[in-house]
Design a protein around this motif. Sequence first.
Motif, PDB file in Angstrom:
ATOM      1  N   TRP A 137       0.846  -1.209   0.000  1.00  0.00           N
ATOM      2  CA  TRP A 137       0.000   0.000   0.000  1.00  0.00           C
ATOM      3  C   TRP A 137       0.873   1.248   0.000  1.00  0.00           C
ATOM      4  O   TRP A 137       0.642   2.207  -0.723  1.00  0.00           O
ATOM      5  CB  TRP A 137      -0.905  -0.036   1.239  1.00  0.00           C
TER       6      TRP A 137
ATOM      7  N   PHE B  47     -12.038  -0.624   8.942  1.00  0.00           N
ATOM      8  CA  PHE B  47     -12.819  -0.018   7.866  1.00  0.00           C
ATOM      9  C   PHE B  47     -12.096  -0.167   6.534  1.00  0.00           C
ATOM     10  O   PHE B  47     -11.054   0.462   6.313  1.00  0.00           O
ATOM     11  CB  PHE B  47     -13.067   1.469   8.152  1.00  0.00           C
ATOM     12  N   ASP B  48     -12.681  -0.968   5.666  1.00  0.00           N
ATOM     13  CA  ASP B  48     -12.164  -1.119   4.303  1.00  0.00           C
ATOM     14  C   ASP B  48     -10.658  -1.373   4.261  1.00  0.00           C
ATOM     15  O   ASP B  48      -9.952  -0.761   3.451  1.00  0.00           O
ATOM     16  CB  ASP B  48     -12.504   0.138   3.474  1.00  0.00           C
ATOM     17  N   CYS B  49     -10.159  -2.221   5.129  1.00  0.00           N
ATOM     18  CA  CYS B  49      -8.707  -2.438   5.160  1.00  0.00           C
ATOM     19  C   CYS B  49      -8.293  -3.888   5.379  1.00  0.00           C
ATOM     20  O   CYS B  49      -7.182  -4.258   4.990  1.00  0.00           O
ATOM     21  CB  CYS B  49      -8.061  -1.546   6.220  1.00  0.00           C
TER      22      CYS B  49
ATOM     23  N   ALA C 100       1.443  -2.209  13.013  1.00  0.00           N
ATOM     24  CA  ALA C 100       0.765  -3.229  12.205  1.00  0.00           C
ATOM     25  C   ALA C 100      -0.413  -3.804  12.987  1.00  0.00           C
ATOM     26  O   ALA C 100      -0.361  -3.919  14.221  1.00  0.00           O
ATOM     27  CB  ALA C 100       1.738  -4.326  11.837  1.00  0.00           C
ATOM     28  N   ALA C 101      -1.448  -4.184  12.265  1.00  0.00           N
ATOM     29  CA  ALA C 101      -2.669  -4.694  12.892  1.00  0.00           C
ATOM     30  C   ALA C 101      -2.381  -5.885  13.800  1.00  0.00           C
ATOM     31  O   ALA C 101      -2.965  -6.008  14.874  1.00  0.00           O
ATOM     32  CB  ALA C 101      -3.661  -5.088  11.803  1.00  0.00           C
TER      33      ALA C 101
ATOM     34  N   GLY D 211      -5.801   4.716   8.135  1.00  0.00           N
ATOM     35  CA  GLY D 211      -5.430   5.646   7.064  1.00  0.00           C
ATOM     36  C   GLY D 211      -5.290   7.059   7.594  1.00  0.00           C
ATOM     37  O   GLY D 211      -4.606   7.298   8.598  1.00  0.00           O
TER      38      GLY D 211
ATOM     39  N   ASP E  56      -2.260   2.470  12.134  1.00  0.00           N
ATOM     40  CA  ASP E  56      -2.001   2.131  10.728  1.00  0.00           C
ATOM     41  C   ASP E  56      -0.497   1.942  10.558  1.00  0.00           C
ATOM     42  O   ASP E  56       0.285   2.648  11.186  1.00  0.00           O
ATOM     43  CB  ASP E  56      -2.488   3.255   9.801  1.00  0.00           C
ATOM     44  N   TYR E  57      -0.126   0.998   9.687  1.00  0.00           N
ATOM     45  CA  TYR E  57       1.311   0.742   9.511  1.00  0.00           C
ATOM     46  C   TYR E  57       1.972   1.813   8.641  1.00  0.00           C
ATOM     47  O   TYR E  57       3.186   1.897   8.580  1.00  0.00           O
ATOM     48  CB  TYR E  57       1.530  -0.660   8.910  1.00  0.00           C
ATOM     49  N   HIS E  58       1.172   2.656   7.969  1.00  0.00           N
ATOM     50  CA  HIS E  58       1.700   3.622   7.008  1.00  0.00           C
ATOM     51  C   HIS E  58       1.979   4.953   7.701  1.00  0.00           C
ATOM     52  O   HIS E  58       1.050   5.735   7.959  1.00  0.00           O
ATOM     53  CB  HIS E  58       0.682   3.788   5.866  1.00  0.00           C
TER      54      HIS E  58
ATOM     55  N   TYR F  95     -18.614   7.423   5.582  1.00  0.00           N
ATOM     56  CA  TYR F  95     -18.383   7.501   7.026  1.00  0.00           C
ATOM     57  C   TYR F  95     -19.208   8.625   7.656  1.00  0.00           C
ATOM     58  O   TYR F  95     -19.778   8.447   8.734  1.00  0.00           O
ATOM     59  CB  TYR F  95     -16.885   7.687   7.325  1.00  0.00           C
TER      60      TYR F  95
ATOM     61  N   PHE G 135     -14.006   7.544   0.631  1.00  0.00           N
ATOM     62  CA  PHE G 135     -14.764   6.866   1.686  1.00  0.00           C
ATOM     63  C   PHE G 135     -15.468   7.828   2.635  1.00  0.00           C
ATOM     64  O   PHE G 135     -16.413   7.447   3.319  1.00  0.00           O
ATOM     65  CB  PHE G 135     -13.839   5.959   2.514  1.00  0.00           C
TER      66      PHE G 135
ATOM     67  N   GLY H  68      -6.015   0.102  10.740  1.00  0.00           N
ATOM     68  CA  GLY H  68      -5.872   0.464   9.315  1.00  0.00           C
ATOM     69  C   GLY H  68      -6.621   1.753   9.041  1.00  0.00           C
ATOM     70  O   GLY H  68      -7.322   1.889   8.040  1.00  0.00           O
TER      71      GLY H  68
ATOM     72  N   ASP I 238      -6.798  -5.692   2.527  1.00  0.00           N
ATOM     73  CA  ASP I 238      -5.532  -5.162   2.012  1.00  0.00           C
ATOM     74  C   ASP I 238      -4.334  -5.734   2.767  1.00  0.00           C
ATOM     75  O   ASP I 238      -3.187  -5.523   2.366  1.00  0.00           O
ATOM     76  CB  ASP I 238      -5.482  -3.634   2.159  1.00  0.00           C
TER      77      ASP I 238
HETATM   78  C1  LIG Z   1      -8.070   1.144   1.725  1.00  0.00           C
HETATM   79  S1  LIG Z   1      -7.147   1.884   2.997  1.00  0.00           S
HETATM   80  C2  LIG Z   1      -8.414   2.289   4.168  1.00  0.00           C
HETATM   81  C3  LIG Z   1      -7.993   3.371   5.107  1.00  0.00           C
HETATM   82  C4  LIG Z   1      -9.075   3.840   6.091  1.00  0.00           C
HETATM   83  N1  LIG Z   1      -9.536   2.766   6.941  1.00  0.00           N
HETATM   84  C5  LIG Z   1     -10.225   4.438   5.342  1.00  0.00           C
HETATM   85  O1  LIG Z   1     -11.288   3.808   5.329  1.00  0.00           O
HETATM   86  O2  LIG Z   1     -10.087   5.531   4.786  1.00  0.00           O
HETATM   87  C6  LIG Z   1      -6.323   0.511   3.752  1.00  0.00           C
HETATM   88  C7  LIG Z   1      -5.450   0.888   4.925  1.00  0.00           C
HETATM   89  O3  LIG Z   1      -4.927  -0.310   5.525  1.00  0.00           O
HETATM   90  C8  LIG Z   1      -3.627  -0.008   5.986  1.00  0.00           C
HETATM   91  N2  LIG Z   1      -2.905  -1.259   6.208  1.00  0.00           N
HETATM   92  C9  LIG Z   1      -2.537  -2.185   5.293  1.00  0.00           C
HETATM   93  N3  LIG Z   1      -1.902  -3.193   5.893  1.00  0.00           N
HETATM   94  C10 LIG Z   1      -1.863  -2.921   7.214  1.00  0.00           C
HETATM   95  C11 LIG Z   1      -1.374  -3.607   8.365  1.00  0.00           C
HETATM   96  N4  LIG Z   1      -0.783  -4.797   8.272  1.00  0.00           N
HETATM   97  N5  LIG Z   1      -1.544  -3.026   9.567  1.00  0.00           N
HETATM   98  C12 LIG Z   1      -2.149  -1.823   9.692  1.00  0.00           C
HETATM   99  N6  LIG Z   1      -2.633  -1.140   8.649  1.00  0.00           N
HETATM  100  C13 LIG Z   1      -2.507  -1.678   7.421  1.00  0.00           C
HETATM  101  C14 LIG Z   1      -3.055   0.869   4.891  1.00  0.00           C
HETATM  102  O4  LIG Z   1      -1.939   1.605   5.312  1.00  0.00           O
HETATM  103  C15 LIG Z   1      -4.260   1.742   4.555  1.00  0.00           C
HETATM  104  O5  LIG Z   1      -4.268   2.928   5.317  1.00  0.00           O
END
Ligand SMILES: C[S@@+](CC[C@H](N)C(=O)[O-])C[C@H]1O[C@@H](n2cnc3c(N)ncnc32)[C@H](O)[C@@H]1O
Length: 369
Positions: A150, A263-265, A249-250, A200, A221-223, A169, A165, A198, A268
């Motif tokens: 990502w 939410f939507d993550c 990380a989650a 974002g 979030d990991y980012h 929300y 999104f 996650g 991913d």
């Molecule tokens: C599609 S985005 C959704 C972001 C936010 N939840 C939203 O709805 O706007 C997916 C998110 O998952 C995060 N993500 C991916 N792998 C992850 C992990 N292993 N741990 C934590 N976050 C993670 C990404 O950094 C990204 O911010």
Amino acid sequence: MTAADATTPRVKVDDERLEQLVNGVIADAGGALALPLALIGDRLGLFGALADHGPATATELAQVSGTATRYVQEWLLAMASAGYVEHLGGEPESENPTTARYQMTPEQAEIFINLDSPHYLVGMFQNMTAATRMIDRLTEAFRTGEGIGWHEHHNDLFEGTERFFRPAYTGQLIQAWIPAVPGLAERLHDGGHAADIGCGLGTSTRIMADAFPKTRWLGLDYHQPSIERARQRVAAAGGPDNLEFVVGAAGDLTGRFDLVAFFDCLHDMPDPLGALRAARVALADDGVVMLVEPMSWDSVSEVFNPLGRVLTGASLLVCLPSGLSAPPAAGLGNQTGPARTSQLARDAGFGSAEVVVSGPTNLVYALRR
Ligand SMILES: C[S@@+](CC[C@H](N)C(=O)[O-])C[C@H]1O[C@@H](n2cnc3c(N)ncnc32)[C@H](O)[C@@H]1O
């Protein structure tokens, strides 16, 4: 041998079906070009300026937006062809590209300008244009099977996803999704501890922290750049102060939470099972995991609808490569479907996994220990 070298066998074609397909592909090509061109208009404030100053000619719009007339003239033609702005017909001068006038209809304004509208779609233009920048890497990934994280995408993916999104929300999270989980709103209202995994740029976390000020919220979030942006936004808005954003990380979640939200993550993540297991371990007694996923279907033919078309494309460009980008490379993609998603939750040790809201764009699951 390349595709171009291949000789096409002469087979009988159905001319009507062929023409339909050709027309469909031409319409797709127009749409594919309209997305980045609309994004340029968004970046330069052209839609807003046209709404404020229209009906306007290209010269007038260029003047109020500080842009170059010749480009704006061509942009207006392209956007009017797409139906994204409206050409004012009728007068002879309106048929001359240099003197033609254009305006925004209220419906176009809902999609391109009104940030709070449930129909605001500019985020989609932004994140999908960003996603297509990866096609060289993605082509190579088809050969190697490797993933694309990502974090490796263009910044527009992160901002566009937040903008895309946000209307769901602001319009549904507090009003429909949380109330669909029995007892959850009351628990958050009385004060508890909740995590948004996650998260974002943290929009969902901020909306919930505002709505339930007695609960303490963690956005994880990991980012790192996304978390930094989330912190900056809270600082700029002067609150709320019942939340913190942490890089992590989650699967590393620790603490005790009444609610753990995704939410939507989840799809991913390369290790969605590990993420759900960590969430389960961190749940307080009678706590709940709220899992929000994009709409998805269990059988292949159900996917063949306009939303399914967008989602499968996004899955291939972003979600699937992200889910393959680190061990154990689960590679869920966004079309996991309710049956497989519920099974994943049971595999993570949850006793129940129930869909509490279905559609139009998301599925909301409540998972309990
Ligand atoms: C599609 S985005 C959704 C972001 C936010 N939840 C939203 O709805 O706007 C997916 C998110 O998952 C995060 N993500 C991916 N792998 C992850 C992990 N292993 N741990 C934590 N976050 C993670 C990404 O950094 C990204 O911010």
